[in-house]
Write a protein that holds these residues in place. Sequence first.
Motif, PDB file in Angstrom:
ATOM      1  N   PRO A 272       0.829  -1.211   0.000  1.00 42.00           N
ATOM      2  CA  PRO A 272       0.000   0.000   0.000  1.00 42.00           C
ATOM      3  C   PRO A 272       0.865   1.263   0.000  1.00 42.00           C
ATOM      4  CG  PRO A 272      -0.885  -1.600   1.550  1.00 42.00           C
ATOM      5  CD  PRO A 272       0.439  -2.144   1.076  1.00 42.00           C
ATOM      6  N   LEU A 273       0.479   2.233  -0.810  1.00 43.03           N
ATOM      7  CA  LEU A 273       1.272   3.444  -0.963  1.00 43.03           C
ATOM      8  C   LEU A 273       1.162   4.330   0.271  1.00 43.03           C
ATOM      9  CD1 LEU A 273       0.369   4.277  -4.679  1.00 43.03           C
ATOM     10  CD2 LEU A 273       2.350   3.008  -3.799  1.00 43.03           C
ATOM     11  N   THR A 274       2.244   5.032   0.575  1.00 42.79           N
ATOM     12  CA  THR A 274       2.270   5.902   1.750  1.00 42.79           C
ATOM     13  C   THR A 274       2.743   7.306   1.355  1.00 42.79           C
ATOM     14  OG1 THR A 274       4.489   5.053   2.330  1.00 42.79           O
ATOM     15  CG2 THR A 274       2.588   3.985   3.365  1.00 42.79           C
ATOM     16  N   GLU A 275       4.050   7.550   1.351  1.00 39.62           N
ATOM     17  CA  GLU A 275       4.559   8.900   1.095  1.00 39.62           C
ATOM     18  C   GLU A 275       4.397   9.313  -0.362  1.00 39.62           C
ATOM     19  OE1 GLU A 275       8.617   9.180   2.286  1.00 39.62           O
ATOM     20  OE2 GLU A 275       8.142   9.453   4.403  1.00 39.62           O
ATOM     21  N   GLN A 276       4.207  10.621  -0.538  1.00 33.52           N
ATOM     22  CA  GLN A 276       4.185  11.190  -1.876  1.00 33.52           C
ATOM     23  C   GLN A 276       5.616  11.287  -2.431  1.00 33.52           C
ATOM     24  OE1 GLN A 276       2.605  11.914  -4.408  1.00 33.52           O
ATOM     25  NE2 GLN A 276       0.450  12.139  -3.890  1.00 33.52           N
ATOM     26  N   VAL A 277       5.698  11.611  -3.721  1.00 30.52           N
ATOM     27  CA  VAL A 277       6.977  11.690  -4.422  1.00 30.52           C
ATOM     28  C   VAL A 277       7.321  13.150  -4.714  1.00 30.52           C
ATOM     29  CG1 VAL A 277       6.832   9.385  -5.415  1.00 30.52           C
ATOM     30  CG2 VAL A 277       5.730  11.304  -6.594  1.00 30.52           C
ATOM     31  N   VAL A 278       8.451  13.376  -5.359  1.00 27.72           N
ATOM     32  CA  VAL A 278       8.914  14.734  -5.665  1.00 27.72           C
ATOM     33  C   VAL A 278       8.240  15.239  -6.939  1.00 27.72           C
ATOM     34  CG1 VAL A 278      10.930  16.211  -5.949  1.00 27.72           C
ATOM     35  CG2 VAL A 278      11.147  14.050  -4.714  1.00 27.72           C
ATOM     36  N   GLY A 304       7.095  14.286  -0.530  1.00 33.35           N
ATOM     37  CA  GLY A 304       6.679  13.600   0.675  1.00 33.35           C
ATOM     38  C   GLY A 304       7.846  13.063   1.472  1.00 33.35           C
ATOM     39  N   GLY A 305       9.039  13.112   0.884  1.00 34.37           N
ATOM     40  CA  GLY A 305      10.210  12.538   1.535  1.00 34.37           C
ATOM     41  C   GLY A 305      11.069  13.513   2.304  1.00 34.37           C
ATOM     42  N   HIS A 360      16.036  12.392  -2.868  1.00 35.32           N
ATOM     43  CA  HIS A 360      15.012  11.995  -3.833  1.00 35.32           C
ATOM     44  C   HIS A 360      14.909  13.068  -4.901  1.00 35.32           C
ATOM     45  CE1 HIS A 360      13.430  10.212   0.086  1.00 35.32           C
ATOM     46  NE2 HIS A 360      13.877   9.185  -0.618  1.00 35.32           N
ATOM     47  N   THR A 361      14.886  12.649  -6.164  1.00 35.64           N
ATOM     48  CA  THR A 361      14.837  13.611  -7.252  1.00 35.64           C
ATOM     49  C   THR A 361      13.828  13.168  -8.291  1.00 35.64           C
ATOM     50  OG1 THR A 361      16.181  14.886  -8.810  1.00 35.64           O
ATOM     51  CG2 THR A 361      16.657  12.521  -8.618  1.00 35.64           C
ATOM     52  N   GLN A 362      13.691  13.943  -9.342  1.00 42.87           N
ATOM     53  CA  GLN A 362      12.729  13.653 -10.391  1.00 42.87           C
ATOM     54  C   GLN A 362      13.426  12.998 -11.580  1.00 42.87           C
ATOM     55  OE1 GLN A 362      10.777  17.918  -9.793  1.00 42.87           O
ATOM     56  NE2 GLN A 362       9.477  16.612 -11.080  1.00 42.87           N
ATOM     57  N   PRO A 363      12.963  11.820 -11.983  1.00 44.10           N
ATOM     58  CA  PRO A 363      13.580  11.132 -13.119  1.00 44.10           C
ATOM     59  C   PRO A 363      13.059  11.684 -14.447  1.00 44.10           C
ATOM     60  CG  PRO A 363      11.773   9.827 -12.277  1.00 44.10           C
ATOM     61  CD  PRO A 363      11.892  11.033 -11.366  1.00 44.10           C
ATOM     62  N   GLU A 364      13.627  11.217 -15.526  1.00 42.28           N
ATOM     63  CA  GLU A 364      13.133  11.583 -16.854  1.00 42.28           C
ATOM     64  C   GLU A 364      11.843  10.836 -17.187  1.00 42.28           C
ATOM     65  OE1 GLU A 364      14.134  13.929 -19.173  1.00 42.28           O
ATOM     66  OE2 GLU A 364      15.204  14.631 -17.404  1.00 42.28           O
ATOM     67  N   GLN A 365      11.649   9.680 -16.574  1.00 46.26           N
ATOM     68  CA  GLN A 365      10.454   8.888 -16.847  1.00 46.26           C
ATOM     69  C   GLN A 365      10.031   8.171 -15.568  1.00 46.26           C
ATOM     70  OE1 GLN A 365      10.095   7.011 -20.663  1.00 46.26           O
ATOM     71  NE2 GLN A 365       9.265   5.126 -19.802  1.00 46.26           N
ATOM     72  N   LEU A 374       1.525   8.331  -8.591  1.00 48.58           N
ATOM     73  CA  LEU A 374       2.869   8.795  -8.210  1.00 48.58           C
ATOM     74  C   LEU A 374       3.730   9.171  -9.416  1.00 48.58           C
ATOM     75  CD1 LEU A 374       3.776   6.346  -5.278  1.00 48.58           C
ATOM     76  CD2 LEU A 374       2.567   8.549  -5.195  1.00 48.58           C
ATOM     77  N   PHE A 375       3.165   9.934 -10.339  1.00 43.86           N
ATOM     78  CA  PHE A 375       3.979  10.426 -11.457  1.00 43.86           C
ATOM     79  C   PHE A 375       4.970  11.452 -10.933  1.00 43.86           C
ATOM     80  CE2 PHE A 375       5.202  12.990 -15.041  1.00 43.86           C
ATOM     81  CZ  PHE A 375       5.332  12.062 -16.062  1.00 43.86           C
ATOM     82  N   ASP A 376       6.248  11.157 -11.057  1.00 47.00           N
ATOM     83  CA  ASP A 376       7.275  12.053 -10.513  1.00 47.00           C
ATOM     84  C   ASP A 376       8.298  12.511 -11.540  1.00 47.00           C
ATOM     85  OD1 ASP A 376       8.507   9.591 -10.836  1.00 47.00           O
ATOM     86  OD2 ASP A 376       9.505   9.606  -8.880  1.00 47.00           O
ATOM     87  N   ALA A 377       8.092  12.156 -12.804  1.00 47.66           N
ATOM     88  CA  ALA A 377       9.061  12.546 -13.833  1.00 47.66           C
ATOM     89  C   ALA A 377       9.020  14.055 -14.070  1.00 47.66           C
ATOM     90  CB  ALA A 377       8.784  11.799 -15.130  1.00 47.66           C
ATOM     91  N   VAL A 378      10.075  14.566 -14.669  1.00 42.66           N
ATOM     92  CA  VAL A 378      10.142  15.977 -15.048  1.00 42.66           C
ATOM     93  C   VAL A 378       9.085  16.234 -16.126  1.00 42.66           C
ATOM     94  CG1 VAL A 378      11.585  17.800 -15.988  1.00 42.66           C
ATOM     95  CG2 VAL A 378      12.593  16.055 -14.496  1.00 42.66           C
ATOM     96  N   VAL A 379       8.214  17.198 -15.884  1.00 44.28           N
ATOM     97  CA  VAL A 379       7.135  17.517 -16.813  1.00 44.28           C
ATOM     98  C   VAL A 379       7.616  18.521 -17.854  1.00 44.28           C
ATOM     99  CG1 VAL A 379       4.868  18.626 -17.016  1.00 44.28           C
ATOM    100  CG2 VAL A 379       5.296  16.984 -15.172  1.00 44.28           C
ATOM    101  N   ARG A 380       7.278  18.251 -19.089  1.00 45.58           N
ATOM    102  CA  ARG A 380       7.590  19.177 -20.179  1.00 45.58           C
ATOM    103  C   ARG A 380       6.411  20.139 -20.347  1.00 45.58           C
ATOM    104  NH1 ARG A 380       9.427  14.108 -22.327  1.00 45.58           N
ATOM    105  NH2 ARG A 380       7.601  13.904 -23.675  1.00 45.58           N
ATOM    106  N   HIS A 381       6.662  21.401 -20.043  1.00 46.53           N
ATOM    107  CA  HIS A 381       5.605  22.420 -20.025  1.00 46.53           C
ATOM    108  C   HIS A 381       5.688  23.249 -21.313  1.00 46.53           C
ATOM    109  CE1 HIS A 381       2.897  24.917 -17.279  1.00 46.53           C
ATOM    110  NE2 HIS A 381       2.812  25.476 -18.482  1.00 46.53           N
ATOM    111  N   PRO A 382       4.714  23.111 -22.225  1.00 46.04           N
ATOM    112  CA  PRO A 382       4.782  23.826 -23.504  1.00 46.04           C
ATOM    113  C   PRO A 382       4.453  25.314 -23.359  1.00 46.04           C
ATOM    114  CG  PRO A 382       2.791  22.503 -23.385  1.00 46.04           C
ATOM    115  CD  PRO A 382       3.562  22.198 -22.161  1.00 46.04           C
TER     116      PRO A 382
END
Length: 386
Positions: A272-278, A304-305, A360-365, A374-382
Amino acid sequence: MTIVSRRTLLRGSLAAGLAGPALFAAESARAAGPIVKPLPPELFNVFGTNAETRWESLRGTGYHTPIDRFFVRNHTSTPLIDHRTWRLDVHGSGVRRPLRLSYADLRALPAREVSAFIECTGNGRSFFTSQQGQTVSGTAWKLGAVGVARWRGVPLSRVLGLAGVKREAVDVMPVGLDAEWVDGSVNRGHVRRPLPIAKALDDVLLAYEMNGEPLPPDHGFPVRVVVPSWIGIASIKWVGSIEVSSEPLSSPWDTNYYRLFGPSYPAEGSAPLTEQVVKSAFELPFPATVGAGPQQLTGRSWSGGGRIRRVEVTTDGTTWRRATPHGAAGRDGWLRWSVPWRPEPGTYQLRARAVDEHGHTQPEQTEFNRLGYLFDAVVRHPVTVV
């Protein structure tokens, strides 16, 4: 517990000295619908029972998310509950003295205030599809299913102490008073999810105020659970009972949902999921159009970390620049930041990435999971510059 009309709720709240802008909003909202407060299109993207904050509406608003633009995540419809008849029942094999508290009883206990984010576990879900080409199920949030508020209430540990928690207690399960949720043809019952006893006795709050006002109906009036830095489903709204058990507890919200399912996980899913991601977000429309010339890009990062320690931004996809922090990074909140930009006309994909105090950091995917959690990848903002 009594479900009341908007007019009756306001009249009772005025008599008790609890009325404020958040409660008056209930009277002026739409006559029917799953969400009580107004949802102007310049503040929200609406998805049925859910409403996502537009990030551009947070620019210049300060550290805490204003109540009128705090996101809403409902399974059914917001209930309107009379605080005068509301009761909180604490019971189960893990307590020595079953306990029933009124709203006045709870407010008479010593209070604590925390600033913490609440974030839907599926925040960022749409980017599994738009960035990674993967099909996931659930509300197609971008990054607006998160907000930081100043919560005031009673530590759950104090209430559990009044009930006499037994040494053998292992799980604590708050249960909401909103309508039972039907998923397809299956009635899942009232929203509920167990917490380990160690977490319940740590930093969990039974909150009755938000940003200095009584909780608005959409955010849990009269009382909600706040579980700092954990996934949003743990912070049960409209809480009416709490079971404390000497045996492990479960619900659909930690077995069927809020685990990671997919080819990289066992058939029963992850734990079960607990902490949020970056995550990081720009305070810009998505997509955005801005004018050429010097300007400040602003945004916020959270985890969350732990506290955010560093944020980097790229506007050309190659060169990463350190963003300037504004204010301190909150342990259970976020860091506001900015970076200067002097763009020429054209199209760009802005990206921001953060690192928290534990690395904890943000991955490319983000690794795929079918429910898009828990989507934590770097978002591409147009962004288009004109």
